[in-house]
Design a protein around this motif. Structure first.
Motif, PDB file in Angstrom:
ATOM      1  N   SER A 122       0.669  -1.238  -0.087  1.00  0.00           N
ATOM      2  CA  SER A 122       0.074  -0.060   0.005  1.00  0.00           C
ATOM      3  C   SER A 122       0.798   1.364  -0.056  1.00  0.00           C
ATOM      4  O   SER A 122       0.300   2.478  -0.351  1.00  0.00           O
ATOM      5  N   ILE A 123       2.066   1.250   0.454  1.00  0.00           N
ATOM      6  CA  ILE A 123       2.869   2.354   0.534  1.00  0.00           C
ATOM      7  C   ILE A 123       3.502   2.770  -0.988  1.00  0.00           C
ATOM      8  O   ILE A 123       3.509   3.826  -1.429  1.00  0.00           O
ATOM      9  N   ASN A 124       3.517   1.553  -1.802  1.00  0.00           N
ATOM     10  CA  ASN A 124       3.831   1.628  -3.215  1.00  0.00           C
ATOM     11  C   ASN A 124       2.743   2.265  -3.955  1.00  0.00           C
ATOM     12  O   ASN A 124       2.820   2.984  -4.665  1.00  0.00           O
ATOM     13  N   ARG A 125       1.392   1.823  -3.478  1.00  0.00           N
ATOM     14  CA  ARG A 125       0.256   2.530  -4.058  1.00  0.00           C
ATOM     15  C   ARG A 125       0.128   3.784  -3.674  1.00  0.00           C
ATOM     16  O   ARG A 125      -0.288   4.749  -4.556  1.00  0.00           O
ATOM     17  N   ASN A 126       0.593   4.293  -2.434  1.00  0.00           N
ATOM     18  CA  ASN A 126       0.663   5.828  -2.116  1.00  0.00           C
ATOM     19  C   ASN A 126       1.843   6.322  -3.088  1.00  0.00           C
ATOM     20  O   ASN A 126       1.451   7.461  -3.539  1.00  0.00           O
ATOM     21  N   HIS A 127       2.819   5.770  -3.284  1.00  0.00           N
ATOM     22  CA  HIS A 127       3.663   6.474  -4.382  1.00  0.00           C
ATOM     23  C   HIS A 127       3.083   6.689  -5.587  1.00  0.00           C
ATOM     24  O   HIS A 127       3.316   7.596  -6.152  1.00  0.00           O
ATOM     25  N   LEU A 128       2.408   5.670  -6.140  1.00  0.00           N
ATOM     26  CA  LEU A 128       1.595   5.632  -7.299  1.00  0.00           C
ATOM     27  C   LEU A 128       0.746   6.910  -7.437  1.00  0.00           C
ATOM     28  O   LEU A 128       0.531   7.412  -8.496  1.00  0.00           O
ATOM     29  N   GLN A 129       0.231   7.099  -6.573  1.00  0.00           N
ATOM     30  CA  GLN A 129      -0.956   8.125  -6.344  1.00  0.00           C
ATOM     31  C   GLN A 129      -0.134   9.577  -6.644  1.00  0.00           C
ATOM     32  O   GLN A 129      -0.595  10.320  -7.238  1.00  0.00           O
ATOM     33  N   SER A 130       0.905   9.815  -5.807  1.00  0.00           N
ATOM     34  CA  SER A 130       1.778  10.857  -6.152  1.00  0.00           C
ATOM     35  C   SER A 130       2.096  11.242  -7.636  1.00  0.00           C
ATOM     36  O   SER A 130       2.036  12.161  -8.123  1.00  0.00           O
ATOM     37  N   PHE A 131       2.684   9.890  -8.089  1.00  0.00           N
ATOM     38  CA  PHE A 131       3.039   9.994  -9.645  1.00  0.00           C
ATOM     39  C   PHE A 131       2.021  10.340 -10.473  1.00  0.00           C
ATOM     40  O   PHE A 131       1.945  11.006 -11.372  1.00  0.00           O
ATOM     41  N   ILE A 132       0.931   9.755 -10.398  1.00  0.00           N
ATOM     42  CA  ILE A 132      -0.421   9.957 -11.115  1.00  0.00           C
ATOM     43  C   ILE A 132      -0.922  11.329 -11.062  1.00  0.00           C
ATOM     44  O   ILE A 132      -1.138  12.237 -11.714  1.00  0.00           O
TER      45      ILE A 132
END
Length: 439
Positions: free
Chosen positions: A166-176
Motif C-alpha cells: 500500500s505504500i507503493n500504491r501511495n507512491h503511485l498516487q503521487s506519480f499520477i
C-alpha cells in the motif's frame, strides 16, 4: 544557526518576490477553482480545502498554521548502508537535507482526483500545511523538480507498473497526481477493492498500472477490511505472485517496493511443505524462523526471475520506508503529531525496519552488479534515510474525515506509516526522474 539565517533571509526577501508570487497566485487560483469529480474509492466525506496566502506568502486561513521555519540537518543516519551504484559521477542524490521550499505545491486535493481518502490529509481536515513546504536538496548538486510535461514526452508509447504494497500504491498516487497536472489520466481498470488499477494518458499513449503484491509471492491472506486477521498468512516462498509475473514482460518500467507485510504473522511453505513460521507463538510446534528468512528468500527469487527474464525494461527497487509511531504502535495507541521535519538523531529506525533494510541493500547491490554485466537496467531508489527525517508527513489522525469535529479528545487510530498527498513523497518522484533520465 541555519534556522536563523534562513528566517532572516526569508523576511528580507519578501518585497523581492511579492510581484512574481502575485502573478503565480493568479494562475494557481484558476487551478484551485477546478475541482474534478472522483471515481476512486467512494468517499462520502469529500472536502476540498484551498491554500490561501497573503502577499507575503503566509497562509492566512484561520485554521492553518504558518509555514514552519525549522531547518533539518543533512542526513548522516545509516550512510554506511548506502549502495554506491546509484551515485552519479558528480553527486549522490540520496545524500542531502530537507530545506524550506517557497513554491506552491504542484497539486492539491482540488486539482488531483486520484488521492485515496486515507491519504487526503487536506480533505480530512489536517489544519497545518507546513509539511508541504519542504524539498529534498542533495549536498553536492541541484536536484531538478519532477517535470511532468518533459516526463510525459519521454514516456510516449511506454508503460509503467508499481508492484508491491500500500505504500507503493501511495507512491503511485503521487506519480499520477503530478502527471495529471499536464493531462488527466483516464482509468482503464480497477478491481473491486481498487488495489489493482490501470490508467492511460491518451495524448502520450502512456499506461500506468499498480499491482497489489505485498509479498511478491503467492500468499493466502485472512484479513477483513479493517486488517483484522482470523488466521496466520500462508506464504509460499518458492512461488512468485503470478499477478505481476504474467504481466512483467509487457512493462517498460517497473517499480518494486514492499517489506512491511513480512512483519505480520505467517506460516512459510516451500514445495507445499511447511518450512516454519514467524510470530506463530509455537502453534503446532512450528519453528519460528523469523520474517527476515522469508523476505531474503523471496527477494532472491524476485531478482532471479528478473535477471533470468533478461528484460529490456528498466527495473527500479524502492527501499521500504520507516514509520514514525511514538508512544505506541499502529494498534497500541502510537501517534505522530509533529508538524516539522526532524533534526538529525531525533529518530532511529526501529529494529524491524532496520532488519528490512539490512536485507534489501545487499540483495539489490548483488542484483545490480549482475544486471550491469548483462547490460540490463536495474536501479536502487533509496528513500529510507530521507524519509526517516519526515515524521511530519504522515496522515496521523487525519486518515479519518475530520476526526476531532465532534470531540476534540476523541480516540482515533493514527496512521504514521503512509504519507499525506501532497506531501514529502512527491520528492521521491524528483529522485525517480533523475534515475530515469540518467539511467
Amino acid at each position: 544557526m541555519k534556522q536563523n539565517l534562513w528566517k532572516t533571509a526569508y523576511k528580507q526577501n519578501h518585497l523581492v518576490f511579492k510581484l512574481g508570487f502575485s502573478i503565480l497566485l493568479v494562475g494557481f487560483g484558476f487551478r484551485l477553482l477546478f475541482s474534478q469529480s472522483s471515481n476512486v474509492i467512494p468517499d462520502n466525506n469529500n472536502n476540498n480545502i484551498n491554500i490561501v496566502v497573503d502577499d507575503d506568502n503566509n497562509i492566512i486561513d484561520k485554521d492553518v498554521k504558518l509555514v514552519p521555519s525549522g531547518f533539518t540537518d543533512a542526513v548522516k543516519e545509516l550512510n554506511k548502508f548506502h549502495s554506491n551504484d546509484n551515485k552519479s559521477e558528480s553527486c549522490d542524490i540520496f545524500d542531502g537535507e530537507w530545506v524550506p521550499d517557497e513554491d506552491i505545491p504542484v497539486y492539491t486535493n482540488n486539482t488531483c482526483r486520484w488521492i485515496e481518502s486515507h491519504q487526503n490529509c487536506m480533505g480530512n481536515g489536517r489544519p497545518d500545511t507546513g509539511y508541504i513546504f519542504w524539498k529534498w536538496s542533495p549536498k553536492a548538486c541541484e536536484l531538478p523538480r519532477f517535470d511532468a510535461r518533459t516526463f510525459l514526452g519521454m514516456m510516449r508509447d511506454k508503460s509503467w507498473a508499481f508492484v508491491g504494497d500500500s505504500i507503493n500504491r501511495n507512491h503511485l498516487q503521487s506519480f499520477i497526481c503530478l502527471l495529471s497536472q499536464v493531462e488527466d489520466a483516464v482509468e482503464l481498470y480497477h478491481d473491486p477493492d481498487y488495489k489493482n488499477r490501470k490508467w492511460h494518458f491518451p495524448s502520450y499513449n502512456l499506461t500506468v498500472s499498480v499491482i497489489w503484491s505485498p509479498f511478491y509471492a503467492k500468499a493466502d491472506i485472512f484479513e477483513d477490511i479493517n486488517g483484522v486477521s482470523s488466521s496466520e498468512i500462508e506464504l509460499h516462498t518458492d512461488i512468485l505472485d503470478k499477478t505481476w509475473t504474467e504481466q512483467f514482460h509487457t512493462w517498460d518500467y517497473v517499480i518494486f517496493s514492499a517489506g512491511k507485510w513480512f512483519i505480520k504473522s505467517a506460516i512459510y511453505y516451500e514445495n507445499k511443505s511447511i518450512l516454519g513460521c514467524h510470530g506463530c507463538n509455537g502453534k503446532n510446534n512450528y519453528t519460528d524462523v523469523g520474517f527476515n528468512f522469508a523476505y531474503r528468500k523471496i527477494l532472491k527469487n524476485v531478482f532471479k526471475f528478473i535477471l533470468k527474464s533478461s528484460p529490456k525494461n528498466m527495473i527500479i527497487f524502492r527501499t521500504s520506508t520507516p514509520d514514525h509511531f511514538e508512544n505506541g504502535e499502529w494498534s497500541s495507541g502510537g501517534r505522530c503529531d509533529r508538524t516539522v521535519p526532524a533534526n538529525e538523531g531525533e529518530f532511529q529506525m526501529n529494529e524491524l525496519n532496520r532488519i528490512l533494510r539490512e536485507i534489501e541493500l545487499p540483495e539489490i547491490t548483488k542484483a545490480e552488479a549482475e544486471a550491469s554485466e548483462k547490460g540490463m537496467k536495474l536501479k536502487l531508489l533509496d528513500v529510507t534515510p530521507l524519509s526517516l527525517l519526515r515524521p511530519d508527513g504522515h496522515p496521523g489522525p487525519y486518515r479519518h474525515f475530520y476526526p476531532f469535529a465532534k470531540d476534540k479528545k476523541a480516540k482515533v487510530q493514527y496512521d504514521c506509516l503512509h504519507w499525506c498527498l501532497p506531501g514529502p513523497i512527491d520528492n521521491w518522484n524528483d529522485l525517480l526522474m533523475n534515475l530515469v533520465v540518467n539511467g
